[in-house]
Write a protein that holds these residues in place. Structure first.
Motif, mmCIF file in Angstrom:
data_model
loop_
_atom_site.group_PDB
_atom_site.id
_atom_site.type_symbol
_atom_site.label_atom_id
_atom_site.label_comp_id
_atom_site.label_asym_id
_atom_site.label_seq_id
_atom_site.Cartn_x
_atom_site.Cartn_y
_atom_site.Cartn_z
ATOM 1 N N SER A 130 0.809 -1.183 0.161
ATOM 2 C CA SER A 130 0.008 0.027 0.101
ATOM 3 C C SER A 130 0.838 1.175 -0.106
ATOM 4 N N SER A 131 0.939 1.845 -1.255
ATOM 5 C CA SER A 131 1.895 2.901 -1.361
ATOM 6 C C SER A 131 1.075 4.058 -0.501
ATOM 7 N N LEU A 132 0.042 4.186 -0.440
ATOM 8 C CA LEU A 132 -0.724 5.290 0.426
ATOM 9 C C LEU A 132 -0.376 5.133 1.920
ATOM 10 N N GLN A 133 -0.444 4.085 2.318
ATOM 11 C CA GLN A 133 -0.176 3.620 3.682
ATOM 12 C C GLN A 133 1.211 4.045 4.049
ATOM 13 N N GLY A 134 2.053 3.589 3.357
ATOM 14 C CA GLY A 134 3.496 3.855 3.414
ATOM 15 C C GLY A 134 3.887 5.225 3.323
ATOM 16 N N ARG A 135 3.177 5.983 2.573
ATOM 17 C CA ARG A 135 3.341 7.532 2.423
ATOM 18 C C ARG A 135 2.956 8.307 3.690
ATOM 19 N N ILE A 136 1.680 7.888 4.165
ATOM 20 C CA ILE A 136 0.999 8.298 5.589
ATOM 21 C C ILE A 136 2.122 7.941 6.635
ATOM 22 N N GLU A 137 2.642 7.018 6.787
ATOM 23 C CA GLU A 137 3.623 6.642 7.867
ATOM 24 C C GLU A 137 4.773 7.766 7.688
ATOM 25 N N LEU A 138 5.441 7.768 6.646
ATOM 26 C CA LEU A 138 6.391 8.501 6.265
ATOM 27 C C LEU A 138 6.103 10.080 6.482
ATOM 28 N N TRP A 139 4.804 10.468 6.082
ATOM 29 C CA TRP A 139 4.644 11.865 6.629
ATOM 30 C C TRP A 139 4.450 12.117 8.074
ATOM 31 N N SER A 140 4.005 11.314 8.544
ATOM 32 C CA SER A 140 3.849 11.186 10.227
ATOM 33 C C SER A 140 5.233 11.438 10.849
ATOM 34 N N ARG A 141 6.189 10.728 10.370
ATOM 35 C CA ARG A 141 7.469 10.766 10.799
ATOM 36 C C ARG A 141 8.363 12.121 10.371
ATOM 37 N N ALA A 142 7.933 12.695 9.307
ATOM 38 C CA ALA A 142 8.451 14.145 9.010
ATOM 39 C C ALA A 142 7.759 15.008 9.858
ATOM 40 N N LEU A 143 6.518 14.911 10.250
ATOM 41 C CA LEU A 143 6.033 15.808 11.176
ATOM 42 C C LEU A 143 6.555 15.820 12.676
ATOM 43 N N TYR A 144 7.039 14.367 12.960
ATOM 44 C CA TYR A 144 7.734 14.490 14.271
ATOM 45 C C TYR A 144 9.232 15.205 14.200
ATOM 46 N N ILE A 145 9.832 14.957 12.935
ATOM 47 C CA ILE A 145 11.040 15.737 12.674
ATOM 48 C C ILE A 145 10.823 17.352 12.828
ATOM 49 N N LEU A 146 9.787 17.845 12.272
ATOM 50 C CA LEU A 146 9.459 19.384 12.217
ATOM 51 C C LEU A 146 8.988 19.671 13.483
ATOM 52 N N GLN A 147 8.481 18.827 14.493
ATOM 53 C CA GLN A 147 8.134 19.303 15.788
ATOM 54 C C GLN A 147 9.457 19.413 16.723
ATOM 55 N N ASP A 148 10.307 18.413 16.258
ATOM 56 C CA ASP A 148 11.658 18.279 17.250
ATOM 57 C C ASP A 148 12.745 18.975 16.866
ATOM 58 N N PHE A 149 12.807 19.511 15.700
ATOM 59 C CA PHE A 149 13.628 20.386 15.095
ATOM 60 C C PHE A 149 13.142 21.510 14.277
ATOM 61 N N ALA A 150 12.247 22.258 15.163
ATOM 62 C CA ALA A 150 11.373 23.495 14.228
ATOM 63 C C ALA A 150 12.242 24.481 13.668
ATOM 64 N N PHE A 151 13.263 24.747 14.254
ATOM 65 C CA PHE A 151 13.984 25.965 13.551
ATOM 66 C C PHE A 151 15.052 25.750 12.778
ATOM 67 N N THR A 152 15.919 24.377 13.142
ATOM 68 C CA THR A 152 17.228 24.281 12.228
ATOM 69 C C THR A 152 16.712 22.958 11.231
ATOM 70 N N GLY A 153 15.585 22.178 11.383
ATOM 71 C CA GLY A 153 15.714 21.198 10.584
ATOM 72 C C GLY A 153 17.048 19.963 10.853
ATOM 73 N N VAL A 154 16.630 19.008 10.105
ATOM 74 C CA VAL A 154 17.824 17.928 10.476
ATOM 75 C C VAL A 154 19.057 17.786 9.338
ATOM 76 N N GLY A 155 18.914 19.114 8.465
ATOM 77 C CA GLY A 155 19.983 19.289 7.483
ATOM 78 C C GLY A 155 19.597 18.360 6.140
ATOM 79 N N LEU A 156 19.998 18.885 4.946
ATOM 80 C CA LEU A 156 19.684 18.344 3.679
ATOM 81 C C LEU A 156 20.096 16.866 3.618
ATOM 82 N N GLY A 157 19.214 15.977 3.029
ATOM 83 C CA GLY A 157 19.383 14.833 2.939
ATOM 84 C C GLY A 157 19.738 13.966 3.986
ATOM 85 N N MET A 158 19.365 14.322 5.259
ATOM 86 C CA MET A 158 19.288 13.457 6.478
ATOM 87 C C MET A 158 17.951 12.996 7.042
ATOM 88 N N VAL A 159 16.933 13.052 6.137
ATOM 89 C CA VAL A 159 15.694 12.569 6.536
ATOM 90 C C VAL A 159 15.629 11.138 6.972
#
Length: 463
Positions: free
Chosen positions: A286-315
């Protein structure tokens, strides 16, 4: 005296006259020479991109002095300046600068090419942009036809055996594994949109013939790539472009939509998101289910590294380390968040996300305003509508993929951004007289009452 029609575009003098740095064509050529030093920094000595950065600084400083103003002055300058400021911050926050630094250099190339292309707004070569886009689209189509890993069963009406008939086997040195079909589809769709509009617009027949051939070829390759995000973007951008061009297209698309929905209902075809985004080689069944899980992880990163991000290529490394996945296998190379907005926020924090969104909105506003102004210029309006379609495809496809994650693909996208600003810039009138300057003397016999004597109270009107 009869009114004299003033030219709307000033033809610049040849580059060998005066200060060469005043000419936009030379700026673009020099930036084009510097760009490979950033894009291929991993294959060059370490000082090479730094030397190129110094050359870029001197180039832009020299041009600013030649123009007697700071080079830039585009509506997107504030957003791009914020993006430039986030680059060293993201490099500082990155856990692996060996991964992030080449991407930072590639982003420098993107910004440099963008500003060099925006400078072409009043260049005599801008009128050849439709030809350039079509020829570039054909060249890209040939390269991707030879280097893309075609295949898959996303579109059931395409037989897998057909791919064995295609030429292939080309593997560039920077990508020995071949091009991803989603990447190829996203890039081809950018050139497809201008080709469609240049085919429909009443342009000269050689340009229209080339546009029609390019449209057919890119349409076939889009289907072969089976990139559902690119096809969805094209399916939405096409009605928008054509309706803005001629209102009567609205009834055509409404009729086709009604016929299509009726056929899908009678055939029992489900149009749910899970059906449209089915199996994926990377994201599982399920491509949609996999994408939704990745989107949730990206939101976690944005919440924890709100001002700096984790750097280009580091997701991907950060997700595997701090936010483990459950529906995607541990060996899957998902690389990015499969969403340009969440990917930008995870890599560059809220400042980078805000800057990107401001850039996209600026480009949309510029295009819509320019399209309204150019109703009496069919070729230029067709170009602008095609660029609008390309931008919409990028933004819609970006909800499911990140074609800019590939640094060489990102330079193509940023070239489109720069061309959008250049093509949407209003044609400049001739420069007015400097302030506080006296008006030019009247020519002989220019009085409206020639031969009559004027008294002290008579009004003298200039022609």
């Amino acid at each position: 005296m009869p009114a004299v029609e003033l030219p709307t575009r000033l033809s610049p003098a040849p580059f060998w006259r005066g200060n060469p740095l005043r000419h936009a064509e030379l700026l673009l050529a020099l930036v084009g020479l510097l760009t490979p030093l950033w894009l291929f920094s991993t294959y060059l000595p370490r000082p090479a991109p730094w030397i190129a950065l110094g050359g870029l600084f001197l180039l832009f400083l020299g041009r600013s002095l030649a123009l007697r103003r700071w080079h830039g002055h585009t509506p997107a300058d504030a957003a791009l300046l914020l993006l430039a400021l986030t680059l060293p911050v993201g490099l500082w926050a990155s856990a692996d600068r060996g991964v992030s630094l080449p991407r930072v250099w590639a982003f420098v190339a993107n910004l440099a090419l963008f500003w060099a292309l925006t400078a072409q707004a009043h260049s005599r070569w801008l009128r050849h942009a439709p030809w350039g886009l079509l020829l570039a689209g054909l060249g890209l189509a040939a390269a991707l036809l030879l280097g893309t890993n075609f295949g898959g069963n996303k579109l059931p009406f395409i037989q897998a055996d057909f791919y064995s008939l295609l030429p292939g086997g080309w593997r560039p040195f920077w990508n020995p594994a071949g091009f991803n079909p989603n990447l190829s589809g996203g890039l081809l769709a950018l050139f497809w949109a201008p080709a469609v509009m240049l085919t429909l617009a009443p342009t000269r027949w050689p340009l229209r013939l080339l546009a029609a051939f390019t449209t057919l070829l890119l349409t076939a390759l889009l289907l072969l790539a089976q990139s559902r995000g690119a096809l969805l973007g094209a399916a939405i951008a096409l009605p928008v472009m054509t309706v803005l061009y001629r209102r009567r297209w609205l009834w055509v698309w409404l009729l086709l939509l009604a016929v299509g929905l009726t056929w899908a209902w009678r055939a029992g075809i489900s149009l749910s998101p899970d059906t449209l985004l089915g199996q994926s080689a990377v994201l599982g069944a399920s491509s949609l289910q996999g994408r939704i899980e990745l989107w949730s992880r990206a939101l976690y990163i944005l919440q924890d590294f709100a001002f700096t991000g984790v750097g280009l290529g580091m997701v991907q490394p950060v997700v595997n380390l701090l936010y483990p996945l459950f529906t995607i296998g541990p060996d899957a190379q998902f690389l990015h968040a499969h969403n340009i907005y969440l990917q930008t926020g995870a890599e560059m924090g809220f400042p980078g996300l805000i800057a990107h969104l401001a850039l996209y909105l600026t480009l949309l506003a510029l295009l819509l305003a320019a399209i309204r102004r150019t109703a009496d210029d069919p070729q230029r309006q067709a170009l602008l509508l095609g660029l609008l379609g390309a931008l919409l495809i990028f933004l819609l496809h970006g909800c499911f993929e990140v074609i800019t994650y590939a640094t060489r693909a990102a330079i193509v996208v940023w070239a489109f951004f720069g061309l959008i600003v250049a093509a949407a810039t209003p044609l400049s009138p001739p420069s007015p007289l400097p302030p506080f300057s006296s008006p030019p003397p009247l020519p002989p016999f220019s009085s409206p009452h020639r031969g009559e004597e004027k008294g002290p109270g008579d009004e003298v009107r200039t022609p």
